[in-house]
Design a protein around this motif. Structure first.
Motif, PDB file in Angstrom:
ATOM      1  N   GLY A   1      -3.149  -4.069  -3.849  1.00 52.64           N
ATOM      2  CA  GLY A   1      -2.138  -4.115  -4.891  1.00 52.64           C
ATOM      3  C   GLY A   1      -2.597  -3.409  -6.147  1.00 52.64           C
ATOM      4  O   GLY A   1      -3.789  -3.200  -6.350  1.00 52.64           O
ATOM      5  N   MET A   2      -1.627  -3.031  -6.986  1.00 52.56           N
ATOM      6  CA  MET A   2      -1.931  -2.427  -8.277  1.00 52.56           C
ATOM      7  C   MET A   2      -1.055  -3.102  -9.317  1.00 52.56           C
ATOM      8  O   MET A   2       0.141  -3.281  -9.104  1.00 52.56           O
ATOM      9  N   PHE A   3      -1.665  -3.472 -10.434  1.00 52.74           N
ATOM     10  CA  PHE A   3      -0.969  -4.229 -11.460  1.00 52.74           C
ATOM     11  C   PHE A   3      -1.214  -3.629 -12.834  1.00 52.74           C
ATOM     12  O   PHE A   3      -2.281  -3.091 -13.106  1.00 52.74           O
ATOM     13  N   ALA A   4      -0.224  -3.759 -13.706  1.00 48.76           N
ATOM     14  CA  ALA A   4      -0.378  -3.342 -15.093  1.00 48.76           C
ATOM     15  C   ALA A   4      -1.031  -4.450 -15.905  1.00 48.76           C
ATOM     16  O   ALA A   4      -1.594  -4.202 -16.962  1.00 48.76           O
ATOM     17  N   SER A   5      -0.988  -5.676 -15.399  1.00 45.17           N
ATOM     18  CA  SER A   5      -1.514  -6.840 -16.104  1.00 45.17           C
ATOM     19  C   SER A   5      -2.734  -7.394 -15.373  1.00 45.17           C
ATOM     20  O   SER A   5      -2.684  -7.640 -14.159  1.00 45.17           O
ATOM     21  N   LYS A   6      -3.813  -7.602 -16.111  1.00 45.69           N
ATOM     22  CA  LYS A   6      -5.010  -8.194 -15.509  1.00 45.69           C
ATOM     23  C   LYS A   6      -4.730  -9.619 -15.046  1.00 45.69           C
ATOM     24  O   LYS A   6      -5.260 -10.066 -14.029  1.00 45.69           O
ATOM     25  N   THR A   7      -3.864 -10.336 -15.765  1.00 43.40           N
ATOM     26  CA  THR A   7      -3.489 -11.701 -15.385  1.00 43.40           C
ATOM     27  C   THR A   7      -2.797 -11.708 -14.024  1.00 43.40           C
ATOM     28  O   THR A   7      -3.096 -12.541 -13.170  1.00 43.40           O
ATOM     29  N   ASN A   8      -1.879 -10.774 -13.809  1.00 38.24           N
ATOM     30  CA  ASN A   8      -1.187 -10.693 -12.515  1.00 38.24           C
ATOM     31  C   ASN A   8      -2.153 -10.302 -11.401  1.00 38.24           C
ATOM     32  O   ASN A   8      -2.057 -10.812 -10.282  1.00 38.24           O
ATOM     33  N   ALA A   9      -3.071  -9.401 -11.703  1.00 39.91           N
ATOM     34  CA  ALA A   9      -4.076  -9.012 -10.711  1.00 39.91           C
ATOM     35  C   ALA A   9      -4.920 -10.216 -10.319  1.00 39.91           C
ATOM     36  O   ALA A   9      -5.174 -10.454  -9.134  1.00 39.91           O
ATOM     37  N   GLN A  10      -5.339 -11.008 -11.297  1.00 38.81           N
ATOM     38  CA  GLN A  10      -6.161 -12.189 -11.012  1.00 38.81           C
ATOM     39  C   GLN A  10      -5.377 -13.222 -10.214  1.00 38.81           C
ATOM     40  O   GLN A  10      -5.917 -13.859  -9.309  1.00 38.81           O
ATOM     41  N   SER A  11      -4.099 -13.359 -10.495  1.00 42.29           N
ATOM     42  CA  SER A  11      -3.253 -14.282  -9.745  1.00 42.29           C
ATOM     43  C   SER A  11      -3.192 -13.877  -8.271  1.00 42.29           C
ATOM     44  O   SER A  11      -3.266 -14.727  -7.374  1.00 42.29           O
ATOM     45  N   PHE A  12      -3.074 -12.574  -8.012  1.00 42.38           N
ATOM     46  CA  PHE A  12      -3.045 -12.084  -6.631  1.00 42.38           C
ATOM     47  C   PHE A  12      -4.399 -12.296  -5.957  1.00 42.38           C
ATOM     48  O   PHE A  12      -4.465 -12.685  -4.789  1.00 42.38           O
ATOM     49  N   VAL A  41      -4.213   1.306 -18.826  1.00 45.27           N
ATOM     50  CA  VAL A  41      -5.161   0.700 -17.896  1.00 45.27           C
ATOM     51  C   VAL A  41      -4.380   0.000 -16.787  1.00 45.27           C
ATOM     52  O   VAL A  41      -3.437  -0.742 -17.051  1.00 45.27           O
ATOM     53  N   LYS A  42      -4.750   0.272 -15.555  1.00 46.89           N
ATOM     54  CA  LYS A  42      -4.151  -0.365 -14.374  1.00 46.89           C
ATOM     55  C   LYS A  42      -5.248  -1.123 -13.636  1.00 46.89           C
ATOM     56  O   LYS A  42      -6.431  -0.811 -13.760  1.00 46.89           O
ATOM     57  N   TYR A  43      -4.830  -2.114 -12.866  1.00 45.30           N
ATOM     58  CA  TYR A  43      -5.774  -2.973 -12.166  1.00 45.30           C
ATOM     59  C   TYR A  43      -5.483  -2.943 -10.669  1.00 45.30           C
ATOM     60  O   TYR A  43      -4.486  -3.485 -10.215  1.00 45.30           O
ATOM     61  N   ASN A  44      -6.354  -2.276  -9.917  1.00 48.00           N
ATOM     62  CA  ASN A  44      -6.241  -2.255  -8.466  1.00 48.00           C
ATOM     63  C   ASN A  44      -6.907  -3.504  -7.912  1.00 48.00           C
ATOM     64  O   ASN A  44      -8.041  -3.820  -8.271  1.00 48.00           O
ATOM     65  N   VAL A  45      -6.202  -4.203  -7.031  1.00 52.64           N
ATOM     66  CA  VAL A  45      -6.800  -5.333  -6.334  1.00 52.64           C
ATOM     67  C   VAL A  45      -7.229  -4.826  -4.967  1.00 52.64           C
ATOM     68  O   VAL A  45      -6.421  -4.290  -4.202  1.00 52.64           O
ATOM     69  N   ARG A  46      -8.520  -4.974  -4.700  1.00 49.26           N
ATOM     70  CA  ARG A  46      -9.089  -4.504  -3.432  1.00 49.26           C
ATOM     71  C   ARG A  46      -9.772  -5.650  -2.715  1.00 49.26           C
ATOM     72  O   ARG A  46     -10.256  -6.591  -3.335  1.00 49.26           O
ATOM     73  N   VAL A  47      -9.833  -5.522  -1.395  1.00 50.56           N
ATOM     74  CA  VAL A  47     -10.425  -6.551  -0.544  1.00 50.56           C
ATOM     75  C   VAL A  47     -11.633  -5.973   0.171  1.00 50.56           C
ATOM     76  O   VAL A  47     -11.542  -4.922   0.810  1.00 50.56           O
TER      77      VAL A  47
END
Length: 104
Positions: A34-45, A68-74
């Motif tokens: 996933g990619m998020f504009a919000s660090k809070t949303n990234a952390q929630s995911f 700044v964008k936040y990529n969520v990686r596994v």
């Protein structure tokens, strides 16, 4: 107040099965979940992923417009095939688009 409190995701990461990043110049693969504009949303995911046994992390980057964008990686996988196998498991649990990337 307890200043030593841990976040739920910090404790969940100790129970997941993804491998740590290999040392040296070896290529490492992750799943872009996933990619998020919000660090809070990234952390929630990340928290949702951790509940299902996926070790996730944030890879920040600056987009072409300077945001700044936040990529969520596994995970950190030593082969693309290992990452693809884990991606299949991910896709059985989550409907969001995900793919294998070379991790930094």
């Amino acid at each position: 107040p307890d200043s030593q409190a841990t976040t739920p995701s910090a404790t969940a990461e100790t129970t997941v099965t993804e491998q740590p990043a290999p040392a040296g110049n070896q290529r490492v693969y992750s799943i872009q979940a996933g990619m998020f504009a919000s660090k809070t949303n990234a952390q929630s995911f990340i928290d949702k992923l951790s509940e299902k046994g996926f070790a996730a992390y944030v890879a920040e980057f600056v987009s072409s417009d300077g945001a700044v964008k936040y990529n969520v990686r596994v995970g950190h996988f030593s082969s693309r095939e290992q990452a693809r196998e884990r991606l299949k498991e991910y896709q059985q649990l989550f409907s969001s688009l995900a793919y294998v990337v070379i991790a930094e």
